[in-house]
Design an enzyme around this catalytic site. Structure first.
Site, PDB file in Angstrom:
ATOM      1  N   ALA A  16       0.852  -1.195   0.000  1.00 47.89           N
ATOM      2  CA  ALA A  16       0.000   0.000   0.000  1.00 47.89           C
ATOM      3  C   ALA A  16       0.882   1.238   0.000  1.00 47.89           C
ATOM      4  CB  ALA A  16      -0.887  -0.001   1.235  1.00 47.89           C
ATOM      5  N   SER A 265       6.247   4.662  10.048  1.00 43.91           N
ATOM      6  CA  SER A 265       6.466   3.599   9.064  1.00 43.91           C
ATOM      7  C   SER A 265       5.166   2.937   8.659  1.00 43.91           C
ATOM      8  CB  SER A 265       7.418   2.550   9.649  1.00 43.91           C
ATOM      9  OG  SER A 265       6.703   1.731  10.552  1.00 43.91           O
ATOM     10  N   LYS A 266       5.253   2.143   7.608  1.00 42.03           N
ATOM     11  CA  LYS A 266       4.090   1.399   7.144  1.00 42.03           C
ATOM     12  C   LYS A 266       3.544   0.520   8.265  1.00 42.03           C
ATOM     13  CE  LYS A 266       4.962   1.010   2.203  1.00 42.03           C
ATOM     14  NZ  LYS A 266       4.670   0.223   1.029  1.00 42.03           N
ATOM     15  N   ARG A 267       4.471   0.002   9.044  1.00 43.83           N
ATOM     16  CA  ARG A 267       4.052  -0.923  10.115  1.00 43.83           C
ATOM     17  C   ARG A 267       3.289  -0.215  11.225  1.00 43.83           C
ATOM     18  NH1 ARG A 267       8.599  -2.365   8.150  1.00 43.83           N
ATOM     19  NH2 ARG A 267       9.743  -0.981   9.504  1.00 43.83           N
TER      20      ARG A 267
END
Ligand code: GLU
Length: 512
Positions: A16, A265-267
């Site tokens: 994503a 972050s993405k996380r």
């Protein structure tokens, strides 16, 4: 004549699109528009091992949602296609070979075991950052250490090889970043990055520079994480002989976690209680779901306005900008150097501001759809009044219905905590008398009348209205807080208010 400004957003379809990437796209878009130039999009998919199905469509849909679509892209090609690097694969080798010929790149035949052994050797010798560089390459198997015959023989036998850039020793590499000013790096800190992989695919560095050149890119606006690669890119432009047309660089500040502790972050998606992606996303490999700003109810124009301010400001106090106003006000010089903390409260604030000024019929459409979805019909003559009453209290379109459901649907339960504190003999007295008053009242009934009647009822009963006001609200709405109560009464009408009061009187027990 000045060259036409051409900027690009160059995402890799590896999952994503992170909110930081959306901001990069937005700044590119704003800059292009401001300069009367073009905004392009190139898919950087040379690393096939990281390819994620659906990621490209996700990028497209995200930009469409925000209304910042590129004028040239894989989906809308211009004259510089293809716009996917995987489809450009055959063009890269000639550029790598050109550098080999000019003595700025070389073939390397080292196996992964040999590379590992080198790393171990260097680590044992306490080298902090073991690298394939101007010193270590002299001990490795490459066209700088092997004879021309040996290299030829290896090629003839089909031995796998990569092509690496030959970084000079101890040379100062400079670049003038539009945001950071002069950045200087000594080439001895750089390694001999692979340009061409053994599978014939270019690496990011080679493909990116070749494509930016072939696509006539004039400005590279990208995230700060690419700043360490910029000196290598400068050298590549020089070695190709393209230094004169090298784009100008602008490295955007990092987006930080809300506490300022590290990169967002993405996380972090959903872990911090808010989305970090524009749209909902389901990882096709793990099935893991992440929520998106769109589905949470953020309006695209509000979200864009919020994003624009994550690293840029107009230099004055103004905060609300349409996309056209952003284009007008935008300048790279006003982008900050230091990281920007991500503040979800600000995103909500923007959404509230944009919701407040939305045309009433658009708001009504959200409201009616949500009511219908729960099986409720909203009387057409009340819709506008209800939406006007609650629109100043909501953050998301879905809140319109949540905040006003009690108007359409009479409460069957009451907030027990409020009841236990406020439902007393005085309240019962005033409410009982008020119900009688309302039932006998005819004539126009608005908020002012509702209030005057309630005040005179309390006075007749000899009870201070302030003391029973929360009980009145509880009786009619079921809860202790909400929009202006007298406006609610006006929307409900005398008979409905009286009916609700009678139900409350018959249901709630008086506290001692
Ligand atoms: N493909 C790189 C990325 O995913 C692009 C970096 C650049 O804009 O040069 O961020």
């Amino acid at each position: 004549m000045n060259k036409e400004v051409r900027v690009r957003f160059a995402p890799s379809p590896t999952g994503a699109l992170h909110i930081g990437g959306v901001r990069t796209a937005l700044y590119n878009y704003l800059f292009a528009k401001k300069m009367g130039g073009k905004f392009l999009l190139r898919i950087e998919d040379t690393d096939q091992t990281r390819f994620v199905p659906g990621a490209e469509d996700y990028i497209k849909e995200s930009l469409e949602w925000l209304g910042i679509s590129p004028v040239e892209s894989p989906w809308n090609p211009g004259g510089c296609g293809p716009y996917r690097q995987s489809e450009r694969k055959p063009m890269y080798m000639q550029y790598a070979l050109d550098l080999v010929e000019k003595g700025h790149a070389y073939y390397a035949f080292d196996t992964s075991e040999e590379l590992e052994a080198m790393r171990e050797r260097l680590t044992a010798a306490r080298v902090v950052q073991p690298q394939y560089n101007s010193i270590t390459r002299t001990q490795m198997k490459n066209s700088l250490t092997l004879t021309a015959e040996e290299v030829k023989a290896r090629h003839a036998s089909g031995e796998p090889y990569v092509i690496r850039i030959k970084i000079p020793r101890n040379e100062e590499v400079r670049l003038n970043d539009m945001i950071r000013g002069w950045v200087m790096v000594n080439s001895s800190t750089l390694d001999d990055k692979v340009l061409m992989k053994s599978d014939g695919m270019p690496t990011y560095h080679l493909a990116n520079i070749v494509d930016d050149h072939l696509m006539n890119i004039t400005h590279v606006i990208r995230g700060e994480e690419w700043l360490p690669s910029a000196p290598l890119h400068v050298l590549l432009y020089r070695y190709f002989g393209w230094a004169d047309s090298m784009p100008q660089f602008a490295h955007l500040p990092l987006l930080l976690k809300p506490d300022g502790n590290g990169k967002l972050s993405k996380r972090d998606g959903d872990k911090l209680g808010f989305p970090v992606f524009p749209l909902n996303w389901t990882d096709p490999f793990t099935g893991e779901k992440s929520s998106g700003f769109r589905e949470q109810g953020y309006l695209p124009d509000a979200f864009l306005n919020f994003l624009a301010f994550l690293g840029w400001n107009p230099g004055d106090e103004r905060e609300l900008f349409t996309i056209e106003e952003l284009v007008e006000a935008f300048s790279v010089e006003r982008i900050g150097k230091s990281g920007t903390k991500f503040d979800i409260a600000k995103a909500k604030w923007y959404n509230e501001q944009y919701l407040k000024v939305k045309p009433i019929d658009e708001l009504a459409a959200f409201f009616i759809a949500d009511a219908n979805a729960e099986g409720f019909e909203v009387p057409a003559d009340k819709t506008e009044a209800i939406v006007n009453l609650v629109k100043g209290r909501v953050t998301f379109p879905a809140d319109l219905w949540k905040e006003s459901k009690f108007i359409v649907s009479a409460p069957t339960e009451f907030d027990q905590e409020i009841a236990s504190k406020k439902w007393n003999a005085d309240a019962v007295k005033v409410l009982g008398a008020y119900a009688v008053t309302l039932e006998g009242f005819s004539g126009p009934f608005d908020a002012g009348t509702a209030k005057a009647l309630l005040e005179s009822t309390a006075e007749t009963e000899g009870i201070k209205l302030g003391k029973v006001m929360q009980a009145v609200r509880l009786a009619v709405t079921g809860s202790g807080a909400g929009p202006d109560l007298m406006e609610v009464f006006a929307i409900l009408g005398t008979m409905e208010v009286a009916k609700r009061i009678r139900f409350a009187l018959s249901t709630l027990t008086v506290v001692a």
